[in-house]
Design a protein around this motif. Structure first.
Motif, PDB file in Angstrom:
ATOM      1  N   TYR A  77      81.650  44.103  69.899  1.00  0.00           N
ATOM      2  CA  TYR A  77      80.807  44.737  68.883  1.00  0.00           C
ATOM      3  C   TYR A  77      79.526  43.926  68.795  1.00  0.00           C
ATOM      4  CZ  TYR A  77      79.172  46.312  64.321  1.00  0.00           C
ATOM      5  OH  TYR A  77      78.417  46.825  63.299  1.00  0.00           O
ATOM      6  N   GLU A  78      78.391  44.584  69.015  1.00  0.00           N
ATOM      7  CA  GLU A  78      77.090  43.926  68.934  1.00  0.00           C
ATOM      8  C   GLU A  78      76.247  44.679  67.909  1.00  0.00           C
ATOM      9  OE1 GLU A  78      76.819  42.486  73.579  1.00  0.00           O
ATOM     10  OE2 GLU A  78      75.536  44.121  72.905  1.00  0.00           O
ATOM     11  N   GLU A  79      75.865  43.962  66.884  1.00  0.00           N
ATOM     12  CA  GLU A  79      75.112  44.601  65.803  1.00  0.00           C
ATOM     13  C   GLU A  79      73.676  44.104  65.794  1.00  0.00           C
ATOM     14  OE1 GLU A  79      77.154  45.395  61.983  1.00  0.00           O
ATOM     15  OE2 GLU A  79      75.605  44.058  61.193  1.00  0.00           O
ATOM     16  N   THR A  80      72.760  45.036  65.706  1.00  0.00           N
ATOM     17  CA  THR A  80      71.346  44.721  65.563  1.00  0.00           C
ATOM     18  C   THR A  80      70.995  44.777  64.084  1.00  0.00           C
ATOM     19  OG1 THR A  80      70.822  45.654  67.718  1.00  0.00           O
ATOM     20  CG2 THR A  80      69.005  45.465  66.155  1.00  0.00           C
ATOM     21  N   ASN A  81      70.295  43.772  63.618  1.00  0.00           N
ATOM     22  CA  ASN A  81      69.817  43.768  62.242  1.00  0.00           C
ATOM     23  C   ASN A  81      68.301  43.778  62.244  1.00  0.00           C
ATOM     24  OD1 ASN A  81      72.125  43.695  60.348  1.00  0.00           O
ATOM     25  ND2 ASN A  81      72.712  41.982  61.633  1.00  0.00           N
ATOM     26  N   LEU A  82      67.717  43.612  61.102  1.00  0.00           N
ATOM     27  CA  LEU A  82      66.284  43.733  60.958  1.00  0.00           C
ATOM     28  C   LEU A  82      65.731  42.513  60.238  1.00  0.00           C
ATOM     29  CD1 LEU A  82      64.308  46.025  61.649  1.00  0.00           C
ATOM     30  CD2 LEU A  82      64.581  46.854  59.323  1.00  0.00           C
ATOM     31  N   TRP A  83      64.706  41.919  60.823  1.00  0.00           N
ATOM     32  CA  TRP A  83      64.001  40.837  60.152  1.00  0.00           C
ATOM     33  C   TRP A  83      63.010  41.454  59.175  1.00  0.00           C
ATOM     34  CZ3 TRP A  83      65.188  35.896  60.224  1.00  0.00           C
ATOM     35  CH2 TRP A  83      65.884  35.373  61.305  1.00  0.00           C
ATOM     36  N   MET A  84      63.032  40.942  57.949  1.00  0.00           N
ATOM     37  CA  MET A  84      62.082  41.407  56.935  1.00  0.00           C
ATOM     38  C   MET A  84      61.474  40.189  56.255  1.00  0.00           C
ATOM     39  SD  MET A  84      64.070  44.702  55.360  1.00  0.00           S
ATOM     40  CE  MET A  84      62.566  45.459  54.759  1.00  0.00           C
ATOM     41  N   ARG A  85      60.234  40.313  55.848  1.00  0.00           N
ATOM     42  CA  ARG A  85      59.534  39.223  55.162  1.00  0.00           C
ATOM     43  C   ARG A  85      59.317  39.620  53.704  1.00  0.00           C
ATOM     44  NH1 ARG A  85      54.681  37.163  58.042  1.00  0.00           N
ATOM     45  NH2 ARG A  85      56.242  35.781  58.923  1.00  0.00           N
ATOM     46  N   HIS A  86      59.798  38.753  52.824  1.00  0.00           N
ATOM     47  CA  HIS A  86      59.577  38.945  51.389  1.00  0.00           C
ATOM     48  C   HIS A  86      58.393  38.113  50.957  1.00  0.00           C
ATOM     49  CE1 HIS A  86      63.165  41.213  50.034  1.00  0.00           C
ATOM     50  NE2 HIS A  86      63.669  40.755  51.159  1.00  0.00           N
ATOM     51  N   PRO A  87      57.641  38.585  49.972  1.00  0.00           N
ATOM     52  CA  PRO A  87      56.503  37.798  49.499  1.00  0.00           C
ATOM     53  C   PRO A  87      56.978  36.525  48.798  1.00  0.00           C
ATOM     54  CG  PRO A  87      56.822  39.726  48.116  1.00  0.00           C
ATOM     55  CD  PRO A  87      57.783  39.844  49.262  1.00  0.00           C
TER      56      PRO A  87
END
Length: 91
Positions: A77-87
């Protein structure tokens, strides 16, 4: 990465929308951010499912498909996630 936007301009995914409402911006995908490997019998025990043939399967709670290879006796199982930038905020 092409973002999926709703009419309000926010992402369709509810968790990503939550972050966007908090001011986060999407930076990009994090491929293979979580990888779980195990024998077919382990995957059958973990999921309560049977995997009679090699192929890709939907598993409850998974965001991606698990890949079963009966010849190698392996499930991945290979899961892709998302990088997000918070202020940055000051207290």
């Amino acid at each position: 990465m092409r973002e999926r936007a709703a009419e309000d301009g926010l992402h369709l995914d509810p968790w990503i929308r939550t972050h966007q409402r908090l001011g986060a911006t999407i930076l990009g995908p994090a491929p293979r951010s979580m990888v779980v490997t195990g024998a077919v019998a382990e995957w059958e025990r973990w999921t309560g499912m049977a995997f009679p043939r090699s192929g890709r399967y939907v598993v409850a709670g998974g965001l991606d498909l698990v890949r079963i290879d009966r010849e190698r006796d392996q499930g991945v199982y290979e899961e892709t996630n998302l990088w997000m930038r918070h202020p940055i905020t000051s207290a």
